[in-house]
Design a protein around this motif. Structure first.
Motif, PDB file in Angstrom:
ATOM      1  N   THR A  44       0.301  -0.685  -0.039  1.00 52.97           N
ATOM      2  CA  THR A  44      -0.228   0.038   0.263  1.00 52.97           C
ATOM      3  C   THR A  44       1.296   1.086   0.048  1.00 52.97           C
ATOM      4  OG1 THR A  44      -1.735  -1.082   1.406  1.00 52.97           O
ATOM      5  CG2 THR A  44      -2.137   0.721   0.944  1.00 52.97           C
TER       6      THR A  44
ATOM      7  N   SER B 186      -1.702   6.079  10.583  1.00 49.91           N
ATOM      8  CA  SER B 186      -2.712   5.990  10.981  1.00 49.91           C
ATOM      9  C   SER B 186      -2.449   5.037  12.174  1.00 49.91           C
ATOM     10  CB  SER B 186      -3.848   5.375  10.095  1.00 49.91           C
ATOM     11  OG  SER B 186      -5.092   5.060  11.350  1.00 49.91           O
ATOM     12  N   MET B 187      -2.874   3.704  12.095  1.00 55.13           N
ATOM     13  CA  MET B 187      -2.476   2.006  12.420  1.00 55.13           C
ATOM     14  C   MET B 187      -0.580   2.924  12.514  1.00 55.13           C
ATOM     15  SD  MET B 187      -3.059  -1.502  12.421  1.00 55.13           S
ATOM     16  CE  MET B 187      -2.458  -1.925  10.874  1.00 55.13           C
TER      17      MET B 187
ATOM     18  N   TRP C  70     -10.474   2.549  19.044  1.00 57.38           N
ATOM     19  CA  TRP C  70      -9.791   1.452  18.066  1.00 57.38           C
ATOM     20  C   TRP C  70      -8.652   0.645  19.171  1.00 57.38           C
ATOM     21  CZ3 TRP C  70      -8.331   4.291  12.901  1.00 57.38           C
ATOM     22  CH2 TRP C  70      -9.274   5.031  12.112  1.00 57.38           C
TER      23      TRP C  70
HETATM   24  N1  LIG Z   1     -13.213   0.428   6.393  1.00 61.68           N
HETATM   25  C1  LIG Z   1     -12.630   0.566   5.366  1.00 61.68           C
HETATM   26  C2  LIG Z   1     -11.477   1.510   5.931  1.00 61.68           C
HETATM   27  C3  LIG Z   1      -9.620   1.362   6.466  1.00 61.68           C
HETATM   28  C4  LIG Z   1      -8.794   2.709   6.163  1.00 61.68           C
HETATM   29  O1  LIG Z   1      -9.315   3.570   6.035  1.00 61.68           O
HETATM   30  N2  LIG Z   1      -7.932   2.152   6.176  1.00 61.68           N
HETATM   31  C5  LIG Z   1      -6.744   3.323   5.651  1.00 61.68           C
HETATM   32  C6  LIG Z   1      -6.364   3.668   7.678  1.00 61.68           C
HETATM   33  S1  LIG Z   1      -6.511   3.644   8.867  1.00 61.68           S
HETATM   34  C7  LIG Z   1      -5.803   3.128  10.132  1.00 61.68           C
HETATM   35  O2  LIG Z   1      -5.111   3.154  10.366  1.00 61.68           O
HETATM   36  C8  LIG Z   1      -5.961   3.046   4.762  1.00 61.68           C
HETATM   37  O3  LIG Z   1      -4.743   3.526   4.823  1.00 61.68           O
HETATM   38  N3  LIG Z   1      -6.398   3.267   4.061  1.00 61.68           N
HETATM   39  C9  LIG Z   1      -5.674   2.007   2.845  1.00 61.68           C
HETATM   40  C10 LIG Z   1      -6.429   2.832   1.209  1.00 61.68           C
HETATM   41  O4  LIG Z   1      -5.629   2.674   0.262  1.00 61.68           O
HETATM   42  O5  LIG Z   1      -7.002   4.386   1.805  1.00 61.68           O
HETATM   43  C11 LIG Z   1     -11.912  -0.046   4.354  1.00 61.68           C
HETATM   44  O6  LIG Z   1     -11.744  -1.878   5.007  1.00 61.68           O
HETATM   45  O7  LIG Z   1     -11.198   0.240   3.515  1.00 61.68           O
END
Ligand SMILES: N[C@@H](CCC(=O)N[C@@H](CSC=O)C(=O)NCC(=O)O)C(=O)O
Length: 288
Positions: free
Chosen positions: A66, A155-156, A189
């Motif tokens: 990612t 984020s995380m 979370w």
């Molecule tokens: N539930 C949704 C959202 C998941 C989401 O937003 N993930 C973020 C990180 S959130 C905290 O750690 C992320 O980076 N997503 C990847 C992206 O490409 O945006 C879902 O399942 O999509």
């Protein structure tokens, strides 16, 4: 513990900005499972020169691909001569019942810590994987300068960058984060996963919470860079960066917390400031 030797398998390789993007799989003794990570090697590393390295930790639901694909940070990494290492966000296929049920617990949600509670504790050991095993194997295999190592995340993954950087400030010489979960012990979370992975005693959570680590005397000698979108959908409920700002002021941790009107939580936000983060690391790692 499994005694199988670590063998890195190169799964994919692509030319990119004069350097290379590579994706590897290996057997992780720490996780007790196969694990994947991605790497960006700048041009100098492809010529065999040892280069400084920044580990990039992604957020919930992400993989080792990612950050490398979506951050659009690789042109700047090539320009600065920085390598990037992007681990996966959790063990995969640990066999924990319902580990794929929720997007914020289990698969894709390892929180960069070592679980102590069954059934998670057998494989959910991303803490030791990031702190030890991954740097050891990747820095042995590739031309990376172990004396110049930084950590960043989203984020995380921002939480992961903050806790690992604060827990081992001589190992991780620079830290930055995009929209990090700064105080997991007090937000939904964090409470959910910490209860599952670490048990109900909140005293056990402090070692994996950036605000608590600062309260408990951990500190980094360099300025921590944090970018936060003011239109982030998780800002009020999960991220709450004001806790970090407050404790940083109290304990004298140098922090550059930048708020950006209009930006949300997505990689559109991350990619807008990713080059700034790499320059922050380059400065702290004395590149050039
Ligand atoms: N539930 C949704 C959202 C998941 C989401 O937003 N993930 C973020 C990180 S959130 C905290 O750690 C992320 O980076 N997503 C990847 C992206 O490409 O945006 C879902 O399942 O999509």
């Amino acid at each position: 513990m499994d005694t199988q030797p670590t063998s890195l398998q190169l799964r994919e390789e692509h030319e990119c900005h004069g350097g290379k993007v590579q994706f590897y799989e290996h057997f992780s003794h720490t996780l007790g499972l196969a694990a994947r990570f991605g790497v960006f090697l700048p041009p100098a590393a492809c010529q065999g020169q040892k280069v400084p390295v920044v580990y990039a930790l992604a957020g919930l639901t992400c993989t080792e691909e990612t950050f490398l694909i979506k951050s659009t940070a690789l042109a700047e990494a090539a320009h600065l001569g920085l390598a990037l290492v992007a681990p996966d966000t959790s063990p995969r296929g640990a066999g924990v019942p319902e580990e794929d049920k929720d997007w914020d617990l289990g698969t894709g949600a390892g929180f960069y810590l070592d679980a102590t509670q069954a059934p998670w504790c057998k494989h959910y050991r991303m803490g030791s994987y990031i702190a030890q095993e991954l740097p050891e194997i990747v820095e042995q295999a590739l031309p990376l300068d172990s004396a110049r190592r930084g950590i960043m995340g989203h984020s995380m993954g921002g939480h992961g960058a903050l806790i690992h950087g604060l827990r081992a400030p001589t190992f991780w010489k620079s830290i930055s984060a995009f929209a990090p979960i700064v105080h997991p012990a007090v937000v939904p979370w964090g409470k959910k996963v910490f209860t599952a992975y670490l048990g109900p005693d909140a005293a056990m959570w402090r070692a994996y919470d950036a605000v608590c680590l600062l309260e408990d005397g951990h500190k980094h000698p360099n300025t921590i860079l944090v970018d936060q979108g003011a239109a982030d959908q998780f800002l009020q409920r999960e991220l709450q960066p004001w806790h970090l700002q407050q404790v940083a002021e109290q304990v004298g941790q140098k922090l550059n917390l930048r708020q950006h009107a209009g930006y949300d939580h997505s990689y559109w936000f991350v990619q807008s400031f990713a080059a700034d983060h790499l320059r922050h690391h380059a400065e702290n790692l004395k590149v050039g």
